[in-house]
Design a protein around this motif. Structure first.
Motif, PDB file in Angstrom:
ATOM      1  N   ALA A 542    -123.893 -35.237 -40.738  1.00  0.00           N
ATOM      2  CA  ALA A 542    -123.607 -34.975 -42.151  1.00  0.00           C
ATOM      3  C   ALA A 542    -124.686 -35.582 -43.036  1.00  0.00           C
ATOM      4  O   ALA A 542    -125.145 -34.964 -43.989  1.00  0.00           O
ATOM      5  CB  ALA A 542    -122.246 -35.564 -42.515  1.00  0.00           C
ATOM      6  N   GLU A 543    -125.098 -36.812 -42.700  1.00  0.00           N
ATOM      7  CA  GLU A 543    -126.025 -37.524 -43.565  1.00  0.00           C
ATOM      8  C   GLU A 543    -126.821 -38.534 -42.740  1.00  0.00           C
ATOM      9  O   GLU A 543    -126.331 -39.025 -41.725  1.00  0.00           O
ATOM     10  CB  GLU A 543    -125.219 -38.271 -44.637  1.00  0.00           C
ATOM     11  N   ALA A 544    -128.039 -38.812 -43.177  1.00  0.00           N
ATOM     12  CA  ALA A 544    -128.850 -39.786 -42.438  1.00  0.00           C
ATOM     13  C   ALA A 544    -129.725 -40.566 -43.396  1.00  0.00           C
ATOM     14  O   ALA A 544    -130.181 -40.040 -44.407  1.00  0.00           O
ATOM     15  CB  ALA A 544    -129.725 -39.080 -41.407  1.00  0.00           C
ATOM     16  N   ALA A 545    -129.931 -41.837 -43.072  1.00  0.00           N
ATOM     17  CA  ALA A 545    -130.884 -42.664 -43.829  1.00  0.00           C
ATOM     18  C   ALA A 545    -131.725 -43.407 -42.807  1.00  0.00           C
ATOM     19  O   ALA A 545    -131.194 -43.977 -41.850  1.00  0.00           O
ATOM     20  CB  ALA A 545    -130.137 -43.638 -44.732  1.00  0.00           C
ATOM     21  N   LEU A 594    -133.592 -46.907 -32.823  1.00  0.00           N
ATOM     22  CA  LEU A 594    -132.199 -47.336 -32.873  1.00  0.00           C
ATOM     23  C   LEU A 594    -131.426 -46.377 -33.776  1.00  0.00           C
ATOM     24  O   LEU A 594    -131.908 -46.005 -34.845  1.00  0.00           O
ATOM     25  CB  LEU A 594    -132.098 -48.756 -33.447  1.00  0.00           C
ATOM     26  N   ILE A 595    -130.241 -45.975 -33.305  1.00  0.00           N
ATOM     27  CA  ILE A 595    -129.392 -45.122 -34.137  1.00  0.00           C
ATOM     28  C   ILE A 595    -128.044 -45.814 -34.308  1.00  0.00           C
ATOM     29  O   ILE A 595    -127.410 -46.202 -33.327  1.00  0.00           O
ATOM     30  CB  ILE A 595    -129.189 -43.734 -33.496  1.00  0.00           C
ATOM     31  N   GLN A 596    -127.656 -45.997 -35.533  1.00  0.00           N
ATOM     32  CA  GLN A 596    -126.339 -46.577 -35.814  1.00  0.00           C
ATOM     33  C   GLN A 596    -125.468 -45.503 -36.444  1.00  0.00           C
ATOM     34  O   GLN A 596    -125.828 -44.934 -37.483  1.00  0.00           O
ATOM     35  CB  GLN A 596    -126.475 -47.772 -36.774  1.00  0.00           C
ATOM     36  N   PHE A 597    -124.320 -45.243 -35.813  1.00  0.00           N
ATOM     37  CA  PHE A 597    -123.404 -44.283 -36.427  1.00  0.00           C
ATOM     38  C   PHE A 597    -122.614 -45.018 -37.500  1.00  0.00           C
ATOM     39  O   PHE A 597    -122.022 -46.061 -37.244  1.00  0.00           O
ATOM     40  CB  PHE A 597    -122.475 -43.681 -35.368  1.00  0.00           C
ATOM     41  N   ALA A 598    -122.652 -44.493 -38.694  1.00  0.00           N
ATOM     42  CA  ALA A 598    -122.042 -45.185 -39.826  1.00  0.00           C
ATOM     43  C   ALA A 598    -121.076 -44.255 -40.533  1.00  0.00           C
ATOM     44  O   ALA A 598    -121.460 -43.155 -40.928  1.00  0.00           O
ATOM     45  CB  ALA A 598    -123.132 -45.619 -40.803  1.00  0.00           C
ATOM     46  N   PRO A 599    -119.837 -44.693 -40.682  1.00  0.00           N
ATOM     47  CA  PRO A 599    -118.868 -43.832 -41.373  1.00  0.00           C
ATOM     48  C   PRO A 599    -119.263 -43.593 -42.825  1.00  0.00           C
ATOM     49  O   PRO A 599    -118.920 -42.570 -43.409  1.00  0.00           O
ATOM     50  CB  PRO A 599    -117.553 -44.603 -41.276  1.00  0.00           C
ATOM     51  N   GLY A 600    -119.998 -44.535 -43.423  1.00  0.00           N
ATOM     52  CA  GLY A 600    -120.447 -44.341 -44.805  1.00  0.00           C
ATOM     53  C   GLY A 600    -121.743 -45.089 -45.038  1.00  0.00           C
ATOM     54  O   GLY A 600    -122.066 -46.033 -44.314  1.00  0.00           O
ATOM     55  N   LEU A 601    -122.502 -44.670 -46.018  1.00  0.00           N
ATOM     56  CA  LEU A 601    -123.750 -45.348 -46.362  1.00  0.00           C
ATOM     57  C   LEU A 601    -123.589 -46.017 -47.722  1.00  0.00           C
ATOM     58  O   LEU A 601    -122.834 -45.522 -48.563  1.00  0.00           O
ATOM     59  CB  LEU A 601    -124.896 -44.332 -46.409  1.00  0.00           C
ATOM     60  N   THR A 604    -125.014 -46.168 -54.730  1.00  0.00           N
ATOM     61  CA  THR A 604    -124.667 -46.547 -56.091  1.00  0.00           C
ATOM     62  C   THR A 604    -123.599 -45.567 -56.588  1.00  0.00           C
ATOM     63  O   THR A 604    -123.359 -44.532 -55.957  1.00  0.00           O
ATOM     64  CB  THR A 604    -125.878 -46.432 -57.026  1.00  0.00           C
ATOM     65  N   ARG A 605    -123.028 -45.864 -57.737  1.00  0.00           N
ATOM     66  CA  ARG A 605    -121.988 -44.964 -58.242  1.00  0.00           C
ATOM     67  C   ARG A 605    -122.555 -43.596 -58.571  1.00  0.00           C
ATOM     68  O   ARG A 605    -121.843 -42.600 -58.593  1.00  0.00           O
ATOM     69  CB  ARG A 605    -121.279 -45.583 -59.451  1.00  0.00           C
ATOM     70  N   SER A 606    -123.867 -43.542 -58.792  1.00  0.00           N
ATOM     71  CA  SER A 606    -124.452 -42.225 -59.068  1.00  0.00           C
ATOM     72  C   SER A 606    -124.892 -41.524 -57.775  1.00  0.00           C
ATOM     73  O   SER A 606    -125.506 -40.461 -57.812  1.00  0.00           O
ATOM     74  CB  SER A 606    -125.644 -42.367 -60.019  1.00  0.00           C
ATOM     75  N   GLY A 607    -124.579 -42.162 -56.619  1.00  0.00           N
ATOM     76  CA  GLY A 607    -124.809 -41.463 -55.357  1.00  0.00           C
ATOM     77  C   GLY A 607    -126.153 -41.715 -54.692  1.00  0.00           C
ATOM     78  O   GLY A 607    -126.498 -41.080 -53.708  1.00  0.00           O
ATOM     79  N   LYS A 608    -126.901 -42.688 -55.221  1.00  0.00           N
ATOM     80  CA  LYS A 608    -128.197 -42.963 -54.627  1.00  0.00           C
ATOM     81  C   LYS A 608    -128.036 -43.964 -53.473  1.00  0.00           C
ATOM     82  O   LYS A 608    -127.397 -45.005 -53.638  1.00  0.00           O
ATOM     83  CB  LYS A 608    -129.088 -43.568 -55.729  1.00  0.00           C
ATOM     84  N   ILE A 609    -128.634 -43.645 -52.327  1.00  0.00           N
ATOM     85  CA  ILE A 609    -128.538 -44.549 -51.178  1.00  0.00           C
ATOM     86  C   ILE A 609    -129.340 -45.815 -51.447  1.00  0.00           C
ATOM     87  O   ILE A 609    -130.491 -45.754 -51.871  1.00  0.00           O
ATOM     88  CB  ILE A 609    -129.053 -43.872 -49.884  1.00  0.00           C
TER      89      ILE A 609
END
Ligand code: WT7
Length: 648
Positions: A542-545, A594-601, A604-609
């Motif tokens: 869904a999403e990656a950082a 390394l890959i970490q599966f993260a339920p959320g990242l 900020t409140r405006s959605g910036k990682i």
């Protein structure tokens, strides 16, 4: 912070190009009057039409324009080959050392001339002329240098794609510059393993418009069987039989493009860095001569690949313009054994050796034995490039490889800079392990803080360059606005390098690494955005950082935080699948470590990682995460720390 100082040895001073006072004198002259300085040094190459103007450059926002020696005309192949024929036609230009230690050969300047002319005629017969782009996807064989010089001879623009990049990456680079002709080999050979270059080219072309690539020229390297499409593909040896070994060098304007090289940035897809003819060659040859204290008759070896800028400037163009003997190595440092580098040095009596910290660190792991069983007596200068060299690796290079006898040059530069900007000069600069030391002639480093305020004296900040030098990139291919935006908008009026640095009380620079979203893996540049967009293209993601983290050998490793689609399970099998996915999509150098599966990242409140937090966790340093209260969901941070992959 000053670090340990290694004074200039008398042995380095003997016969060296400059000493400390000469360096200071030349440096002062170069920045006081760049026009006069470069008018003089511009003459180090042959001009078919002499220049009458020297520097015509502006870093002003909206008007960035960089031109050097504008009204002169020259040809790079002429300068790298023809002008040497009379005095050193029988001297070796290229020593080629194969992957297999039993395979090597010497190519004289006269042979180089014949080979390059032949290759140029093969290209010309297929419609290649001035300004046309040609993509090279080659192993480290002499034909790679012939192809570069053949393009230069015709005024065509080469765009080399490193042989480790995937068919997709190759396709987007062929498309990006609109190459109608591709030069490759049947297969590459590295560490005894074959690399399917031609098959990758076939895959890449399938992804492109059917009428883009008209010709593929295939050099036989391994003789492995590959599919050849009639009318499009031809074996180089067969095409070369049909042409002569004479081909005139076309005089081109100083600002005519010589090559395009794609490099990663902090956002978007890789940019096509454009380097031009006159200023680039003056700068590459001058830095090669002074930085390595190159002397007539020296054997010089740079271990880079021609797929990177180091290979362009310091395997091919700089050394050949200086009439040097340049060694080209097909293999890897660990094959057939970890003594390979040192054995090659003894075999060919190498005087100047230039490699990357990652190679030094990986060989350091094997101890002194594999080094000490070789002589290395021919060595005089050792160079380092690509990433900061940690003092431990520096000391090992100096003490063990160089037997405390050789001068070390830690050379800081970038694809964009065309040549070395900050570096010691052998015989002139007292060394400090870990510092790239002082600017080269004509280079004006400036340290600024986050607000762009220029810092004086000893300080820490962001590294900018205040004014142009002849080797600087001229534009992003087809997108001048992106050029201005990327390099000249952060600190208006200055070239921003993307690197952080410290400057000590002696005026020495210590590069601390990228301050943007670019990571440096084994000296190779990777944009975190590229790896992220590859990961999110996977159907389960869904999403990656992606961030960098300290890695013992690679300098930085790639750490990926991945959020899966609802219902997907993150396990080791999926980790493997994602690594394979990215390797296939971009190339092995982009593989996440390394890959970490993260339920959320953390956002900020405006959605910036909030990458700062992700970087800290990847560094296994979560004591100083800073203020997390502004996050949309502060609790995700606890989960990220709990499940971090990089536990010390
Ligand atoms: C980035 C440029 C220039 C050829 C190879 C890399 C880092 C390069 C050093 C050095 C510290 C260095 C910088 C720079 N870098 N040389 N001696 N000390 N850092 O070219 O792929 O364009 O990468 O490499 O971070 O910005 P590149």
């Amino acid at each position: 912070m000053q670090g340990k100082v290694i004074e200039v040895k008398d042995a380095w001073r003997e016969g060296a190009h400059v000493d400390d006072s000469k360096y200071r004198e030349m440096y002062a002259a170069s920045v006081a009057d760049p026009n006069a300085f470069w008018a003089e040094h511009g003459k180090r190459i042959d001009w078919m039409t002499p220049f009458s103007t020297v520097k015509n450059t502006s870093f002003e926002p909206g008007k960035v324009s960089i031109k050097w020696f504008e009204d002169g005309k020259t040809n790079v192949a002429h300068n790298c080959i023809d002008r040497h024929l009379e005095t050193r036609g029988d001297q070796t230009a290229i020593i080629w050392e194969g992957d297999n230690p039993d395979e090597s050969k010497h190519i004289t300047y006269r042979e180089l001339h014949a080979q390059v002319c032949r290759m140029a005629n093969v290209l010309r017969n297929r419609g290649v002329g001035k300004g046309d782009r040609v993509t090279l996807y080659m192993p480290m064989i002499p034909e790679a240098a012939y192809a570069m010089l053949a393009c230069a001879r015709l005024g065509a623009i080469h765009a080399i794609v490193f042989g480790g990049f995937s068919p997709d990456s190759l396709a987007s680079r062929i498309q990006g510059c609109g190459s109608k002709l591709v030069i490759t080999a049947d297969e590459g050979l590295r560490g005894g393993r074959k690399v399917p270059l031609k098959a990758n080219v076939d895959e890449a072309i399938k992804r492109l418009d059917a009428d883009l690539v008209d010709h593929v020229i295939v050099v036989r390297r391994t003789g492995g069987s590959v599919s050849m499409e009639a009318g499009r593909d031809v074996y180089y040896d067969e095409a070369a039989e049909q042409v002569t070994d004479e081909c005139p060098a076309v005089a081109v304007e100083a600002e005519h493009p010589l090559f395009i090289l794609y490099t990663s940035g902090s956002t978007g897809q890789p940019k096509g860095v454009v380097h031009t003819t006159g200023g680039y060659l003056v700068y590459a040859s001058m830095t090669h001569e002074y930085v390595f204290d190159y002397r007539e008759g020296d054997v010089y070896w740079c271990t880079a690949d021609v797929g990177w800028v180091t290979g362009h400037s310091y395997i091919v163009y700089g050394p050949l313009a200086n009439g040097a003997t340049t060694l080209m190595f097909e293999g890897i440092p660990t094959y057939p054994s970890t003594s390979r580098f040192w054995e090659v040095i003894d075999k060919h009596k190498v005087n100047i050796f230039y490699t990357a910290p990652t190679a030094i660190r990986s060989l350091m792991g094997g101890g002194e034995g594999p080094v000490k069983k070789t002589s290395r007596a021919s060595l005089r200068v050792l160079g380092s490039v690509g990433e900061p060299i940690n003092p431990e690796a520096w000391e090992w290079y100096y003490n063990v490889v160089g037997d405390k006898r050789c001068s070390i040059v830690d050379t800081w530069w970038q694809t964009e800079t065309g040549g070395i900007l900050i570096t010691p000069l052998p015989g002139a600069t007292a060394l400090k392990p870990g510092s790239a030391t002082r600017p080269f002639f004509g280079v004006t480093p400036e340290m600024v803080d986050a607000e762009g305020k220029v810092l004086e004296g000893a300080c820490e900040g962001n590294l900018c360059i205040a004014d142009s030098w002849p080797g600087q990139m001229r534009t992003v291919y087809g997108d001048h606005e992106r050029f201005e935006q990327t390099y000249f908008s952060t600190y208006p009026g200055k070239y921003f390098t993307g690197d952080g640095a410290r400057r000590d009380a002696d005026g020495y620079y210590w590069i601390t690494g990228r301050v943007d979203d670019v990571i440096n893996v084994s000296g190779h540049r990777m944009g975190t955005a590229e790896v992220e967009s590859s990961l999110v293209a996977h159907p389960k993601v869904a999403e990656a950082a992606v961030v960098g983290y300290p890695h013992n050998v690679k300098g930085q490793g790639i750490y990926a935080y991945v959020t899966l689609n609802d219902g997907e399970e993150g396990d080791d099998a999926l980790r493997k699948e994602l690594v394979t996915w990215v390797r296939k999509d971009i190339g092995p150098i982009a593989s996440p470590d390394l890959i970490q599966f993260a339920p959320g990242l953390p956002k900020t409140r405006s959605g910036k990682i909030m990458r700062r937090i992700l970087r800290k966790i990847a560094e296994d340093d979560f004591s100083s995460l800073g203020d997390t209260s502004t996050l949309a969901e502060p609790a995700v941070v606890d989960d990220l720390i709990e499940n971090r992959q990089n536990r010390a």
